[in-house]
Design an enzyme around this catalytic site. Sequence first.
Site, PDB file in Angstrom:
ATOM      1  N   LYS A  45     -50.882   8.634  -6.243  1.00 52.80           N
ATOM      2  CA  LYS A  45     -50.457   7.298  -6.698  1.00 52.80           C
ATOM      3  C   LYS A  45     -50.169   6.306  -5.567  1.00 52.80           C
ATOM      4  O   LYS A  45     -49.391   5.362  -5.729  1.00 52.80           O
ATOM      5  CB  LYS A  45     -49.250   7.372  -7.652  1.00 52.80           C
ATOM      6  CG  LYS A  45     -49.335   8.405  -8.749  1.00 52.80           C
ATOM      7  CD  LYS A  45     -50.687   8.562  -9.372  1.00 52.80           C
ATOM      8  CE  LYS A  45     -51.104   7.397 -10.219  1.00 52.80           C
ATOM      9  NZ  LYS A  45     -52.504   7.624 -10.705  1.00 52.80           N
ATOM     10  N   THR A  48     -55.360   5.816  -3.894  1.00 57.59           N
ATOM     11  CA  THR A  48     -56.553   6.631  -3.627  1.00 57.59           C
ATOM     12  C   THR A  48     -57.820   5.975  -4.186  1.00 57.59           C
ATOM     13  O   THR A  48     -58.810   5.812  -3.467  1.00 57.59           O
ATOM     14  CB  THR A  48     -56.397   8.018  -4.311  1.00 57.59           C
ATOM     15  OG1 THR A  48     -55.038   8.408  -4.271  1.00 57.59           O
ATOM     16  CG2 THR A  48     -57.278   9.048  -3.662  1.00 57.59           C
ATOM     17  N   HIS A  98     -55.697  14.621  -1.371  1.00 58.92           N
ATOM     18  CA  HIS A  98     -54.224  14.569  -1.351  1.00 58.92           C
ATOM     19  C   HIS A  98     -53.647  15.679  -0.466  1.00 58.92           C
ATOM     20  O   HIS A  98     -52.434  15.885  -0.455  1.00 58.92           O
ATOM     21  CB  HIS A  98     -53.673  14.799  -2.761  1.00 58.92           C
ATOM     22  CG  HIS A  98     -53.881  13.676  -3.730  1.00 58.92           C
ATOM     23  ND1 HIS A  98     -53.822  12.351  -3.372  1.00 58.92           N
ATOM     24  CD2 HIS A  98     -54.105  13.692  -5.064  1.00 58.92           C
ATOM     25  CE1 HIS A  98     -54.029  11.611  -4.463  1.00 58.92           C
ATOM     26  NE2 HIS A  98     -54.199  12.390  -5.481  1.00 58.92           N
ATOM     27  N   SER A 128     -45.236   5.121 -10.595  1.00 56.21           N
ATOM     28  CA  SER A 128     -46.646   5.231 -10.950  1.00 56.21           C
ATOM     29  C   SER A 128     -46.961   6.659 -11.415  1.00 56.21           C
ATOM     30  O   SER A 128     -47.668   6.865 -12.412  1.00 56.21           O
ATOM     31  CB  SER A 128     -47.499   4.851  -9.732  1.00 56.21           C
ATOM     32  OG  SER A 128     -48.861   4.899 -10.041  1.00 56.21           O
ATOM     33  N   TYR A 183     -50.406   0.673   1.207  1.00 51.31           N
ATOM     34  CA  TYR A 183     -50.788   0.036  -0.057  1.00 51.31           C
ATOM     35  C   TYR A 183     -50.338  -1.417  -0.030  1.00 51.31           C
ATOM     36  O   TYR A 183     -51.062  -2.320  -0.445  1.00 51.31           O
ATOM     37  CB  TYR A 183     -50.104   0.803  -1.192  1.00 51.31           C
ATOM     38  CG  TYR A 183     -50.289   0.221  -2.571  1.00 51.31           C
ATOM     39  CD1 TYR A 183     -51.244   0.752  -3.445  1.00 51.31           C
ATOM     40  CD2 TYR A 183     -49.498  -0.829  -3.024  1.00 51.31           C
ATOM     41  CE1 TYR A 183     -51.405   0.229  -4.722  1.00 51.31           C
ATOM     42  CE2 TYR A 183     -49.661  -1.362  -4.293  1.00 51.31           C
ATOM     43  CZ  TYR A 183     -50.618  -0.835  -5.133  1.00 51.31           C
ATOM     44  OH  TYR A 183     -50.767  -1.357  -6.398  1.00 51.31           O
ATOM     45  N   LYS A 245     -50.690  -1.270 -13.253  1.00 46.92           N
ATOM     46  CA  LYS A 245     -50.201  -2.629 -12.965  1.00 46.92           C
ATOM     47  C   LYS A 245     -50.683  -3.139 -11.611  1.00 46.92           C
ATOM     48  O   LYS A 245     -50.929  -4.322 -11.440  1.00 46.92           O
ATOM     49  CB  LYS A 245     -48.669  -2.625 -12.953  1.00 46.92           C
ATOM     50  CG  LYS A 245     -48.026  -2.703 -14.314  1.00 46.92           C
ATOM     51  CD  LYS A 245     -46.562  -3.060 -14.145  1.00 46.92           C
ATOM     52  CE  LYS A 245     -45.826  -3.090 -15.464  1.00 46.92           C
ATOM     53  NZ  LYS A 245     -44.372  -3.259 -15.255  1.00 46.92           N
TER      54      LYS A 245
HETATM   55  P1  A3P Z   1     -49.645   1.565 -10.549  1.00 47.40           P
HETATM   56  O1  A3P Z   1     -49.495   2.758 -11.435  1.00 47.40           O
HETATM   57  O2  A3P Z   1     -48.334   1.160  -9.896  1.00 47.40           O
HETATM   58  O3  A3P Z   1     -50.303   0.418 -11.216  1.00 47.40           O
HETATM   59  P2  A3P Z   1     -53.987   6.487  -6.995  1.00 47.40           P
HETATM   60  O4  A3P Z   1     -55.355   5.928  -6.992  1.00 47.40           O
HETATM   61  O5  A3P Z   1     -53.580   7.072  -5.683  1.00 47.40           O
HETATM   62  O6  A3P Z   1     -53.783   7.400  -8.145  1.00 47.40           O
HETATM   63  O7  A3P Z   1     -52.980   5.252  -7.151  1.00 47.40           O
HETATM   64  C1  A3P Z   1     -52.919   4.583  -8.366  1.00 47.40           C
HETATM   65  C2  A3P Z   1     -52.131   3.303  -8.159  1.00 47.40           C
HETATM   66  O8  A3P Z   1     -52.901   2.397  -7.359  1.00 47.40           O
HETATM   67  C3  A3P Z   1     -51.867   2.628  -9.487  1.00 47.40           C
HETATM   68  O9  A3P Z   1     -50.592   1.980  -9.328  1.00 47.40           O
HETATM   69  C4  A3P Z   1     -53.020   1.633  -9.543  1.00 47.40           C
HETATM   70  O10 A3P Z   1     -52.816   0.558 -10.429  1.00 47.40           O
HETATM   71  C5  A3P Z   1     -53.038   1.171  -8.083  1.00 47.40           C
HETATM   72  N1  A3P Z   1     -54.307   0.506  -7.719  1.00 47.40           N
HETATM   73  C6  A3P Z   1     -55.558   0.971  -7.841  1.00 47.40           C
HETATM   74  N2  A3P Z   1     -56.450   0.036  -7.446  1.00 47.40           N
HETATM   75  C7  A3P Z   1     -55.738  -1.047  -7.077  1.00 47.40           C
HETATM   76  C8  A3P Z   1     -56.080  -2.357  -6.600  1.00 47.40           C
HETATM   77  N3  A3P Z   1     -57.336  -2.743  -6.422  1.00 47.40           N
HETATM   78  N4  A3P Z   1     -55.065  -3.210  -6.319  1.00 47.40           N
HETATM   79  C9  A3P Z   1     -53.777  -2.835  -6.483  1.00 47.40           C
HETATM   80  N5  A3P Z   1     -53.383  -1.620  -6.941  1.00 47.40           N
HETATM   81  C10 A3P Z   1     -54.363  -0.740  -7.239  1.00 47.40           C
END
Ligand code: A3P
Length: 283
Positions: A45, A48, A98, A128, A183, A245
């Site tokens: 989260k 990735t 991960h 998240s 991030y 979000k």
């Molecule tokens: P949220 O749950 O806070 O919205 P991962 O890919 O490591 O699983 O992380 C997922 C998180 O990254 C989610 O956060 C997702 O919405 C966010 N995310 C993915 N693409 C994104 C983007 N282009 N801009 C901002 N956040 C992004």
Amino acid sequence: MSRNYDLYQYKGCNFITSIHHIEKLEEMYHCEMRDSDVVAITYPKSGTVWMQQILNLIYSDGDAAAVQSKSTMEHVPWMEIPPSNFQTRPSPRLCVSHLPQHLVPAGLKKKNGKVIYVMRNPKDVVVSLYHFQNYITVLSTPSSFEDFLEKFLEGKVIFSSWFDHIHDWYTHRDEFNILFISYEELKQDLRTSVQKLCDFLGKKLDDEKLDTVVKQSTFKNMKMNPLANYENVENKNLSGAFLRKGIIGDWKNLFTVAQSEKFDQVFQERMQDIPLKFIWDCK
Ligand code: A3P
């Protein structure tokens, strides 16, 4: 090796029983690495899917068609999840993982290949992850945020402790050819962040191509693209999304003041020797 209903522990790290297999983990550890390999490492989260999209676009020379033909997972597969064909892919091999630093391919420690470590403020990570576990069916549904937060602080979640993950990667950083990026940096200035990634990767993109990478990697555009937003993943509930979000500071909507204070205390204790700075709120 100890098991519970959805997680098992292998060499000190919690994996998902129905997704991760020990044979694959061992195979990857011994996988020969090439100089041109790029591995994006994240704690769950932390961005990735976002990094998969960005790497895909950078290595396609900013060609938007790259994210409109095949899923990001095919272009930039998971290292530890079968049927990852990482080993047989042509160079440059891009992947995400991960894994904690002691379980990645040993060759990475010989500085064969580049590592991008994407970090995110851990309050947003736990929020998240909490929503994710309510969405995805291969993981247990948390009984409450309070209970889930306790588990997170104790490292009783997928990929174990956030604190151990970042701590180990940071303290072993000199063994790797590694870039740390957050991030929040990506969120606050995507263009500068993509340029920073290009510089690290030795990729030169002109302004127009850089603009395409940025445009195709915004939350809004990724959310609209089923190939980028993991829409085809099985084992999920009807409500929820991988791209949920995509903001900084969502933790404020879930944490109580007491939970935040306790988190801060644990953070201070566990991170006192790690000088990495985190952004907890969007200005
Ligand atoms: P949220 O749950 O806070 O919205 P991962 O890919 O490591 O699983 O992380 C997922 C998180 O990254 C989610 O956060 C997702 O919405 C966010 N995310 C993915 N693409 C994104 C983007 N282009 N801009 C901002 N956040 C992004």
